[in-house]
Design a protein around this motif. Structure first.
Motif, mmCIF file in Angstrom:
data_model
loop_
_atom_site.group_PDB
_atom_site.id
_atom_site.type_symbol
_atom_site.label_atom_id
_atom_site.label_comp_id
_atom_site.label_asym_id
_atom_site.label_seq_id
_atom_site.Cartn_x
_atom_site.Cartn_y
_atom_site.Cartn_z
ATOM 1 N N ASN A 229 0.654 -7.413 2.198
ATOM 2 C CA ASN A 229 1.975 -6.630 1.754
ATOM 3 C C ASN A 229 1.821 -5.847 0.753
ATOM 4 O OD1 ASN A 229 3.764 -7.876 3.663
ATOM 5 N ND2 ASN A 229 4.249 -9.789 2.566
ATOM 6 N N ILE A 230 1.067 -6.175 -0.239
ATOM 7 C CA ILE A 230 0.849 -5.553 -1.546
ATOM 8 C C ILE A 230 -0.141 -4.335 -1.341
ATOM 9 C CG2 ILE A 230 0.095 -5.441 -4.174
ATOM 10 C CD1 ILE A 230 1.025 -8.556 -4.155
ATOM 11 N N GLU A 231 -1.469 -4.683 -0.998
ATOM 12 C CA GLU A 231 -2.457 -3.668 -0.845
ATOM 13 C C GLU A 231 -2.119 -2.695 0.286
ATOM 14 O OE1 GLU A 231 -5.007 -3.221 -2.819
ATOM 15 O OE2 GLU A 231 -4.006 -4.784 -4.289
ATOM 16 N N PHE A 232 -1.790 -2.966 1.425
ATOM 17 C CA PHE A 232 -1.447 -1.945 2.553
ATOM 18 C C PHE A 232 -0.317 -1.315 1.997
ATOM 19 C CE2 PHE A 232 -4.542 -4.336 4.828
ATOM 20 C CZ PHE A 232 -4.365 -3.924 6.042
ATOM 21 N N LYS A 233 0.877 -1.840 1.291
ATOM 22 C CA LYS A 233 1.883 -0.971 1.099
ATOM 23 C C LYS A 233 1.437 -0.092 -0.140
ATOM 24 C CE LYS A 233 6.633 -1.430 -0.480
ATOM 25 N NZ LYS A 233 7.751 -2.379 -0.895
ATOM 26 N N SER A 234 0.469 -0.354 -0.968
ATOM 27 C CA SER A 234 0.169 0.690 -2.099
ATOM 28 C C SER A 234 -0.603 1.515 -1.578
ATOM 29 C CB SER A 234 -0.493 -0.154 -3.362
ATOM 30 O OG SER A 234 -1.817 -0.761 -2.765
ATOM 31 N N HIS A 235 -1.616 1.485 -0.511
ATOM 32 C CA HIS A 235 -2.444 2.425 0.004
ATOM 33 C C HIS A 235 -1.979 3.460 1.024
ATOM 34 C CE1 HIS A 235 -5.849 -0.109 -1.600
ATOM 35 N NE2 HIS A 235 -6.560 0.666 -0.861
ATOM 36 N N LEU A 236 -0.834 2.666 1.680
ATOM 37 C CA LEU A 236 -0.144 3.450 2.682
ATOM 38 C C LEU A 236 1.148 4.119 2.387
ATOM 39 C CD1 LEU A 236 -1.275 1.189 5.954
ATOM 40 C CD2 LEU A 236 -2.348 3.279 5.438
ATOM 41 N N LYS A 237 1.600 3.701 1.375
ATOM 42 C CA LYS A 237 2.884 4.308 0.905
ATOM 43 C C LYS A 237 4.115 3.974 1.701
ATOM 44 C CE LYS A 237 0.527 5.858 -2.484
ATOM 45 N NZ LYS A 237 0.560 5.006 -3.829
ATOM 46 N N GLY A 238 4.811 4.875 2.019
ATOM 47 C CA GLY A 238 6.032 4.773 3.065
ATOM 48 C C GLY A 238 5.866 4.342 4.428
ATOM 49 N N ASP A 239 4.601 4.725 4.865
ATOM 50 C CA ASP A 239 4.202 4.321 6.376
ATOM 51 C C ASP A 239 3.700 3.207 6.614
ATOM 52 O OD1 ASP A 239 5.467 6.711 6.861
ATOM 53 O OD2 ASP A 239 3.691 7.726 6.595
ATOM 54 N N ALA B 145 -11.142 -0.869 2.888
ATOM 55 C CA ALA B 145 -12.627 -1.327 3.659
ATOM 56 C C ALA B 145 -12.823 -2.805 3.898
ATOM 57 C CB ALA B 145 -13.596 -0.856 2.525
ATOM 58 N N PHE B 146 -13.022 -3.139 5.184
ATOM 59 C CA PHE B 146 -13.338 -4.419 5.518
ATOM 60 C C PHE B 146 -11.795 -5.285 5.488
ATOM 61 C CE2 PHE B 146 -17.510 -3.264 4.433
ATOM 62 C CZ PHE B 146 -18.180 -3.426 5.822
ATOM 63 N N ALA B 147 -10.729 -4.632 5.764
ATOM 64 C CA ALA B 147 -9.219 -5.266 5.377
ATOM 65 C C ALA B 147 -9.455 -6.510 6.384
ATOM 66 C CB ALA B 147 -8.531 -4.431 5.606
ATOM 67 N N SER B 148 -9.751 -6.237 7.507
ATOM 68 C CA SER B 148 -9.801 -7.576 8.642
ATOM 69 C C SER B 148 -10.393 -8.701 8.162
ATOM 70 C CB SER B 148 -10.096 -6.956 9.949
ATOM 71 O OG SER B 148 -9.803 -8.068 10.813
ATOM 72 N N ASP C 68 -2.826 -15.557 -0.593
ATOM 73 C CA ASP C 68 -3.847 -14.377 -0.749
ATOM 74 C C ASP C 68 -3.722 -13.459 0.485
ATOM 75 O OD1 ASP C 68 -4.378 -14.821 -3.504
ATOM 76 O OD2 ASP C 68 -6.310 -15.950 -2.576
ATOM 77 N N VAL C 69 -3.724 -13.957 1.775
ATOM 78 C CA VAL C 69 -3.501 -13.197 3.044
ATOM 79 C C VAL C 69 -2.196 -12.459 2.828
ATOM 80 C CG1 VAL C 69 -3.267 -13.297 5.524
ATOM 81 C CG2 VAL C 69 -4.669 -14.922 4.351
ATOM 82 N N ILE C 70 -1.086 -13.028 2.497
ATOM 83 C CA ILE C 70 0.231 -12.553 2.559
ATOM 84 C C ILE C 70 0.277 -11.348 1.204
ATOM 85 C CG2 ILE C 70 2.651 -12.720 2.054
ATOM 86 C CD1 ILE C 70 2.378 -15.683 2.979
ATOM 87 N N ASP C 71 -0.217 -11.570 0.491
ATOM 88 C CA ASP C 71 -0.254 -10.717 -0.822
ATOM 89 C C ASP C 71 -1.023 -9.272 -0.348
ATOM 90 O OD1 ASP C 71 1.519 -12.352 -2.242
ATOM 91 O OD2 ASP C 71 -0.145 -13.362 -3.503
ATOM 92 N N PHE C 72 -2.157 -9.842 0.125
ATOM 93 C CA PHE C 72 -3.127 -8.601 0.414
ATOM 94 C C PHE C 72 -2.487 -7.763 1.551
ATOM 95 C CE2 PHE C 72 -6.797 -7.210 3.107
ATOM 96 C CZ PHE C 72 -7.212 -6.269 2.332
#
Length: 378
Positions: free
Chosen positions: A74-84, A51-54, A68-72
């Motif tokens: 790289n880490i959060e998107f990867k954990s949410h969207l998995k392999g894709d 939510a409100f990622a942008s 924090d931009v980079i971690d958000f």
């Protein structure tokens, strides 16, 4: 941090945050805290969305929290969207990748920025291969153009004007898709501050003048582009204040004052000190952009200004390119640069061979789309 565990709680928080996000009186860090309640909540993570990622990435950047931009992303998107996750970012929402790239640039981690740019460039090139001429073509070219512009920006930050120029003029996909930033960085290079051998003040004036015509209040431009427009006013004023052969007191004051009004960090006293003693140049050396005798490269390649392919290209120039700001910028840059290119290389066979293939392809496409090849008067 309050956790959101139900849809009702989520909907309540969403409505509350919408008003908070637009409220200029609320401190940025407080907005970030409230936005994080969405992004890191169990309910949102369970839904597979962010939510409100942008908004969160943008606010992190504005707060100078670049890591924090980079971690958000790289880490959060990867954990949410998995392999894709990368295919989603690069393919569907490349602007998220640019948040990371810009954060790396802000941290002066240019090598890491290039890693993301390389991946994004490959993705966009593949998209163009898959969609050479359909509804996705223009969008893919636009993002590809932004990638190339970022390469040029990094090269300039590393004081490598030659590499920046190479990015801006020699990419086969980028050649027909320019961005606002491409003209800005071409202007920066042409000022000659980075490499005096590349100094071409008339070209810098052309680039900056076109950007100064743009409205910073338009919703068409992101903050980075707005800053380019503002800086262009300053650089243009500086050129008219300091460059021999181009000095013009009235223009220097006008553009420097515009820069100040738009938010550039310069005082009225500094403007007066820069402009009080200007003596206008009596023999301006600006090059004319008169179109008569133009289409220099095409004329050189096809051997005549009056022949079917050049008639088609002249129609394209006057009926299409000249009708929008980016087209007019391209025309000005072209007429500032191409005479010199033809003078230097026009007699060489490789020059004709290199350009003729691209021009033939463009002329064929234009004629296929209805651009006539009959005699034409400018």
């Amino acid at each position: 941090m309050e956790q959101i565990t139900t849809k009702e709680k989520y909907d309540e928080k969403v409505e509350n945050f919408k008003s908070v996000y637009d409220d200029q009186s609320i401190p940025l860090e407080e907005k970030i805290r409230l936005c994080e309640e969405f992004a890191y909540s169990d309910y949102v993570k369970g839904s597979g969305n962010i939510a409100f990622a942008s908004e969160l990435a943008e606010m992190y950047f504005k707060a100078g929290r670049y890591q924090d931009v980079i971690d958000f992303i790289n880490i959060e998107f990867k954990s949410h969207l998995k392999g894709d996750w990368w295919m989603f970012v690069a393919g569907m929402c490349p602007f998220y990748a640019f948040y990371v790239i810009n954060a790396c640039i802000a941290l002066e981690d240019y090598s890491q920025a290039k890693v993301y740019l390389n991946a994004l460039k490959m993705n966009r090139a593949e998209m163009l291969r898959m969609h050479p001429d359909d509804a996705f073509t223009a969008e893919s070219k636009y993002w590809y153009a932004l990638v190339i512009t970022k390469y040029a920006q990094i090269a300039i930050l590393q004081n490598d004007a030659s590499a920046a120029l190479d990015y801006l003029v020699n990419d086969p996909i980028f050649e027909d898709t320019k961005t606002l930033g491409s003209y800005y960085y071409m202007g920066i290079i042409s000022k000659g501050d980075i490499n005096a051998n590349l100094k071409e003040i008339s070209l810098a004036i052309n680039c900056f003048s076109n950007l100064c015509e743009l409205d910073v209040n338009s919703d068409s431009y992101v903050e980075e582009e707005v800053n380019m427009i503002i800086s262009s006013n300053y650089y243009l004023g500086l050129i008219y204040a300091t460059e021999n052969g181009y000095k013009n007191k009235e223009k220097a004051i006008t553009y420097l004052t515009n820069a100040k009004k738009l938010g550039y960090s310069i005082t009225g006293e500094e403007i007066r000190n820069m402009t009080d003693h200007i003596i206008d140049s009596t023999s301006p050396v600006q090059k004319s952009n008169d179109k008569s005798g133009g289409c220099y490269v095409a004329t050189c390649v096809y051997g005549s200004y009056d022949c079917p392919p050049v008639w088609t290209l002249r129609r394209f120039r006057d009926n299409k390119l000249s009708q929008n700001i980016y087209g007019r910028m391209f025309i000005r840059v072209y007429y500032a640069v191409s005479p010199k290119i033809v003078k230097m290389f026009g007699e060489y066979g490789w020059f004709h061979k290199m350009w003729k293939k691209s021009l033939d392809r463009l002329v064929s496409k234009l004629q296929k789309n209805g651009m006539e090849s009959t005699p034409y008067e400018d």
